[in-house]
Design a protein around this motif. Structure first.
Motif, PDB file in Angstrom:
ATOM      1  N   TYR A 295       2.256  -3.835  -1.010  1.00 64.44           N
ATOM      2  CA  TYR A 295       3.433  -3.005  -0.753  1.00 64.44           C
ATOM      3  C   TYR A 295       3.174  -1.929   0.298  1.00 64.44           C
ATOM      4  O   TYR A 295       4.084  -1.192   0.665  1.00 64.44           O
ATOM      5  CB  TYR A 295       3.899  -2.330  -2.054  1.00 64.44           C
ATOM      6  N   LEU A 296       1.930  -1.846   0.791  1.00 63.09           N
ATOM      7  CA  LEU A 296       1.597  -0.704   1.641  1.00 63.09           C
ATOM      8  C   LEU A 296       0.902  -1.095   2.943  1.00 63.09           C
ATOM      9  O   LEU A 296       1.431  -0.902   4.038  1.00 63.09           O
ATOM     10  CB  LEU A 296       0.715   0.273   0.843  1.00 63.09           C
ATOM     11  N   ASN A 297      -0.286  -1.648   2.853  1.00 60.73           N
ATOM     12  CA  ASN A 297      -1.075  -1.946   4.059  1.00 60.73           C
ATOM     13  C   ASN A 297      -1.636  -3.368   3.978  1.00 60.73           C
ATOM     14  O   ASN A 297      -2.812  -3.572   3.738  1.00 60.73           O
ATOM     15  CB  ASN A 297      -2.211  -0.922   4.220  1.00 60.73           C
ATOM     16  N   ARG A 298      -0.753  -4.315   4.188  1.00 62.15           N
ATOM     17  CA  ARG A 298      -1.117  -5.722   4.071  1.00 62.15           C
ATOM     18  C   ARG A 298      -2.135  -6.127   5.135  1.00 62.15           C
ATOM     19  O   ARG A 298      -2.077  -5.667   6.285  1.00 62.15           O
ATOM     20  CB  ARG A 298       0.141  -6.591   4.199  1.00 62.15           C
ATOM     21  N   GLU A 299      -3.047  -6.986   4.756  1.00 64.74           N
ATOM     22  CA  GLU A 299      -4.086  -7.431   5.689  1.00 64.74           C
ATOM     23  C   GLU A 299      -3.490  -8.177   6.872  1.00 64.74           C
ATOM     24  O   GLU A 299      -3.973  -8.046   8.006  1.00 64.74           O
ATOM     25  CB  GLU A 299      -5.101  -8.319   4.957  1.00 64.74           C
ATOM     26  N   GLU A 300      -2.406  -8.950   6.662  1.00 62.86           N
ATOM     27  CA  GLU A 300      -1.831  -9.685   7.792  1.00 62.86           C
ATOM     28  C   GLU A 300      -1.214  -8.754   8.833  1.00 62.86           C
ATOM     29  O   GLU A 300      -1.161  -9.075  10.030  1.00 62.86           O
ATOM     30  CB  GLU A 300      -0.785 -10.706   7.321  1.00 62.86           C
ATOM     31  N   ASP A 301      -0.766  -7.558   8.388  1.00 65.68           N
ATOM     32  CA  ASP A 301      -0.256  -6.572   9.350  1.00 65.68           C
ATOM     33  C   ASP A 301      -1.368  -6.105  10.285  1.00 65.68           C
ATOM     34  O   ASP A 301      -1.160  -5.943  11.490  1.00 65.68           O
ATOM     35  CB  ASP A 301       0.343  -5.368   8.620  1.00 65.68           C
ATOM     36  N   GLU A 302      -2.545  -5.886   9.722  1.00 63.10           N
ATOM     37  CA  GLU A 302      -3.681  -5.468  10.542  1.00 63.10           C
ATOM     38  C   GLU A 302      -4.066  -6.585  11.516  1.00 63.10           C
ATOM     39  O   GLU A 302      -4.411  -6.325  12.675  1.00 63.10           O
ATOM     40  CB  GLU A 302      -4.868  -5.100   9.652  1.00 63.10           C
ATOM     41  N   GLU A 303      -4.005  -7.800  11.043  1.00 61.86           N
ATOM     42  CA  GLU A 303      -4.332  -8.938  11.902  1.00 61.86           C
ATOM     43  C   GLU A 303      -3.358  -9.056  13.061  1.00 61.86           C
ATOM     44  O   GLU A 303      -3.706  -9.522  14.155  1.00 61.86           O
ATOM     45  CB  GLU A 303      -4.339 -10.232  11.073  1.00 61.86           C
ATOM     46  N   ASP A 304      -2.119  -8.580  12.846  1.00 58.39           N
ATOM     47  CA  ASP A 304      -1.107  -8.596  13.909  1.00 58.39           C
ATOM     48  C   ASP A 304      -1.197  -7.369  14.815  1.00 58.39           C
ATOM     49  O   ASP A 304      -0.381  -7.214  15.734  1.00 58.39           O
ATOM     50  CB  ASP A 304       0.299  -8.670  13.298  1.00 58.39           C
ATOM     51  N   GLY A 305      -2.163  -6.472  14.528  1.00 55.68           N
ATOM     52  CA  GLY A 305      -2.380  -5.325  15.400  1.00 55.68           C
ATOM     53  C   GLY A 305      -1.740  -4.030  14.977  1.00 55.68           C
ATOM     54  O   GLY A 305      -1.764  -3.043  15.722  1.00 55.68           O
ATOM     55  N   TYR A 306      -1.155  -3.999  13.774  1.00 59.15           N
ATOM     56  CA  TYR A 306      -0.553  -2.750  13.307  1.00 59.15           C
ATOM     57  C   TYR A 306      -1.642  -1.824  12.746  1.00 59.15           C
ATOM     58  O   TYR A 306      -2.500  -2.258  11.986  1.00 59.15           O
ATOM     59  CB  TYR A 306       0.490  -3.020  12.220  1.00 59.15           C
ATOM     60  N   THR A 307      -1.577  -0.560  13.122  1.00 58.70           N
ATOM     61  CA  THR A 307      -2.549   0.424  12.636  1.00 58.70           C
ATOM     62  C   THR A 307      -1.991   1.131  11.414  1.00 58.70           C
ATOM     63  O   THR A 307      -0.855   1.596  11.424  1.00 58.70           O
ATOM     64  CB  THR A 307      -2.852   1.474  13.724  1.00 58.70           C
ATOM     65  N   ASN A 308      -2.788   1.201  10.364  1.00 60.18           N
ATOM     66  CA  ASN A 308      -2.385   1.916   9.162  1.00 60.18           C
ATOM     67  C   ASN A 308      -3.451   2.961   8.838  1.00 60.18           C
ATOM     68  O   ASN A 308      -4.592   2.617   8.525  1.00 60.18           O
ATOM     69  CB  ASN A 308      -2.222   0.956   7.987  1.00 60.18           C
ATOM     70  N   LEU A 309      -3.077   4.221   8.910  1.00 56.82           N
ATOM     71  CA  LEU A 309      -4.044   5.301   8.727  1.00 56.82           C
ATOM     72  C   LEU A 309      -4.430   5.533   7.272  1.00 56.82           C
ATOM     73  O   LEU A 309      -5.263   6.397   6.985  1.00 56.82           O
ATOM     74  CB  LEU A 309      -3.487   6.592   9.333  1.00 56.82           C
ATOM     75  N   VAL A 310      -3.851   4.772   6.365  1.00 56.78           N
ATOM     76  CA  VAL A 310      -4.251   4.865   4.962  1.00 56.78           C
ATOM     77  C   VAL A 310      -5.741   4.565   4.830  1.00 56.78           C
ATOM     78  O   VAL A 310      -6.434   5.127   3.975  1.00 56.78           O
ATOM     79  CB  VAL A 310      -3.420   3.888   4.100  1.00 56.78           C
ATOM     80  N   ASP A 311      -6.237   3.699   5.694  1.00 55.00           N
ATOM     81  CA  ASP A 311      -7.649   3.314   5.644  1.00 55.00           C
ATOM     82  C   ASP A 311      -8.564   4.383   6.225  1.00 55.00           C
ATOM     83  O   ASP A 311      -9.783   4.213   6.242  1.00 55.00           O
ATOM     84  CB  ASP A 311      -7.882   2.014   6.417  1.00 55.00           C
ATOM     85  N   LYS A 312      -8.015   5.481   6.719  1.00 53.74           N
ATOM     86  CA  LYS A 312      -8.824   6.539   7.330  1.00 53.74           C
ATOM     87  C   LYS A 312      -8.623   7.869   6.619  1.00 53.74           C
ATOM     88  O   LYS A 312      -8.978   8.910   7.158  1.00 53.74           O
ATOM     89  CB  LYS A 312      -8.443   6.709   8.815  1.00 53.74           C
ATOM     90  N   SER A 313      -8.049   7.851   5.432  1.00 56.52           N
ATOM     91  CA  SER A 313      -7.725   9.102   4.748  1.00 56.52           C
ATOM     92  C   SER A 313      -7.842   8.940   3.242  1.00 56.52           C
ATOM     93  O   SER A 313      -7.654   7.856   2.704  1.00 56.52           O
ATOM     94  CB  SER A 313      -6.302   9.541   5.112  1.00 56.52           C
ATOM     95  N   LEU A 314      -8.166  10.053   2.576  1.00 57.68           N
ATOM     96  CA  LEU A 314      -8.162  10.068   1.116  1.00 57.68           C
ATOM     97  C   LEU A 314      -6.746  10.188   0.580  1.00 57.68           C
ATOM     98  O   LEU A 314      -6.475   9.838  -0.552  1.00 57.68           O
ATOM     99  CB  LEU A 314      -8.998  11.244   0.602  1.00 57.68           C
ATOM    100  N   GLN A 315      -5.833  10.687   1.419  1.00 61.94           N
ATOM    101  CA  GLN A 315      -4.440  10.864   1.023  1.00 61.94           C
ATOM    102  C   GLN A 315      -3.590   9.728   1.597  1.00 61.94           C
ATOM    103  O   GLN A 315      -3.759   9.342   2.741  1.00 61.94           O
ATOM    104  CB  GLN A 315      -3.904  12.188   1.547  1.00 61.94           C
ATOM    105  N   THR A 316      -2.676   9.227   0.790  1.00 63.34           N
ATOM    106  CA  THR A 316      -1.770   8.187   1.279  1.00 63.34           C
ATOM    107  C   THR A 316      -0.596   8.815   2.023  1.00 63.34           C
ATOM    108  O   THR A 316      -0.315   8.487   3.160  1.00 63.34           O
ATOM    109  CB  THR A 316      -1.252   7.342   0.105  1.00 63.34           C
ATOM    110  N   THR A 317       0.076   9.760   1.364  1.00 63.98           N
ATOM    111  CA  THR A 317       1.188  10.460   1.999  1.00 63.98           C
ATOM    112  C   THR A 317       0.717  11.847   2.412  1.00 63.98           C
ATOM    113  O   THR A 317       0.214  12.597   1.592  1.00 63.98           O
ATOM    114  CB  THR A 317       2.365  10.594   1.025  1.00 63.98           C
ATOM    115  N   ARG A 318       0.882  12.181   3.677  1.00 66.87           N
ATOM    116  CA  ARG A 318       0.434  13.490   4.139  1.00 66.87           C
ATOM    117  C   ARG A 318       1.265  13.942   5.329  1.00 66.87           C
ATOM    118  O   ARG A 318       1.923  13.141   5.993  1.00 66.87           O
ATOM    119  CB  ARG A 318      -1.046  13.458   4.527  1.00 66.87           C
TER     120      ARG A 318
END
Length: 289
Positions: free
Chosen positions: A140-163
């Protein structure tokens, strides 16, 4: 660090506090001894936390030596540079913190020397691969296929999801002030502290503990007949300055005695203003007596 260890389930007692020397820097001999004691006790020391700008004194721990000790013992080196990281922007004084580049991670509070609105902080990691520890995928948030398509999700770089988008004010201020602007701001604050230290040191009515490395000056009014009365006078001076003059000044304890503290971050403070504050303290003592 105690709160962090407790949240991680390690408990408060997993944090071993290292003594400091006369300049309020971490005692390296004591550190080595404590690490060896832990190993002999069957514990696994895995983290050294140095400080770049201690809260009271602005002291800078010897990061180069801490890095050597960390590597010898297969430990991570983190620098709490929440306060002192701004020194890196100074063209004259950046050498005092150049060993930050050796650390595995550092803490930066942009709401301190960088003068940002509260709160604005970051943890910077030297090796980007270490961010992998924060990565977990959810459909529901940061699907692996999105990353494979080149979308950047900063959830993977933070302890906080919403900030909040705190990075915007950091980026904007850096664009506006530039390297030279930051250098002037940082150096003005540091040199103000050095000036205030020299003025207090030359005045027999005051005691100053350490020569400032950054922009904190810890001192006390000492022209009192005994230590306990001097402690009470300094406490009263602080309250009087805040309530009657609108001057906010810190207070701390060192070697069992009460001290006052200026952390000079406002680059618009002048030497004349600092002289006036020193005289105001003296006048306040006279009134209180």
């Amino acid at each position: 660090m105690e709160k962090s260890a407790h949240i991680l389930g390690l408990g408060y007692e997993s944090v071993v506090k290292v003594p400091v020397d006369s300049r309020k820097k971490m005692d390296l001999t004591a550190l080595r001894s404590l690490i060896e004691n832990d190993k002999k006790a069957g514990n696994i020391p895995f983290l050294i936390v140095g400080t770049v700008g201690t809260t009271d004194f602005g002291s800078i721990d010897p990061l180069k030596e801490l890095c050597e000790i960390a590597r010898e013992n297969n430990m991570w080196l983190h620098a709490d540079a929440a306060y002192g990281s701004g020194v890196i922007m100074s063209q004259k004084y950046s050498g005092r913190v150049k060993a930050l580049s050796l650390c595995d991670s550092i803490t930066v509070d942009f709401h301190k020397m960088f003068l940002m609105p509260i709160s604005c902080s970051a943890v910077l990691i030297k090796d980007a691969r270490d961010f992998a520890a924060l990565t977990i995928h959810a459909d529901y948030l940061n699907r692996e296929e999105d990353e494979e398509d080149g979308y950047t999700n900063l959830v993977d770089k933070s302890l906080q999801t919403t900030r909040r988008f705190d990075a915007l004010k950091v980026w904007t201020s850096f664009q506006v002030r530039g390297k030279d602007g930051w250098s002037k701001i940082i150096e003005t604050s540091m040199e103000n502290a050095q000036y205030f230290y020299s003025q207090l040191s030359a005045d027999k009515d005051f005691e100053v503990l350490c020569e400032p490395e950054i922009s904190s000056v810890v001192f006390r009014y000492c022209a009192a007949p005994d230590g306990e009365k001097a402690d009470e006078i300094n406490k009263k001076v602080r309250r009087s300055l805040i309530h009657e003059h609108g001057v906010v000044i810190g207070q701390t304890v060192s070697n069992g005695r009460t001290f006052l503290k200026f952390t000079l971050l406002n680059p618009r403070i002048t030497h004349k203003k600092l002289d006036e504050l020193k005289e105001l303290i003296k006048k306040t003592v006279i009134i209180l007596n």
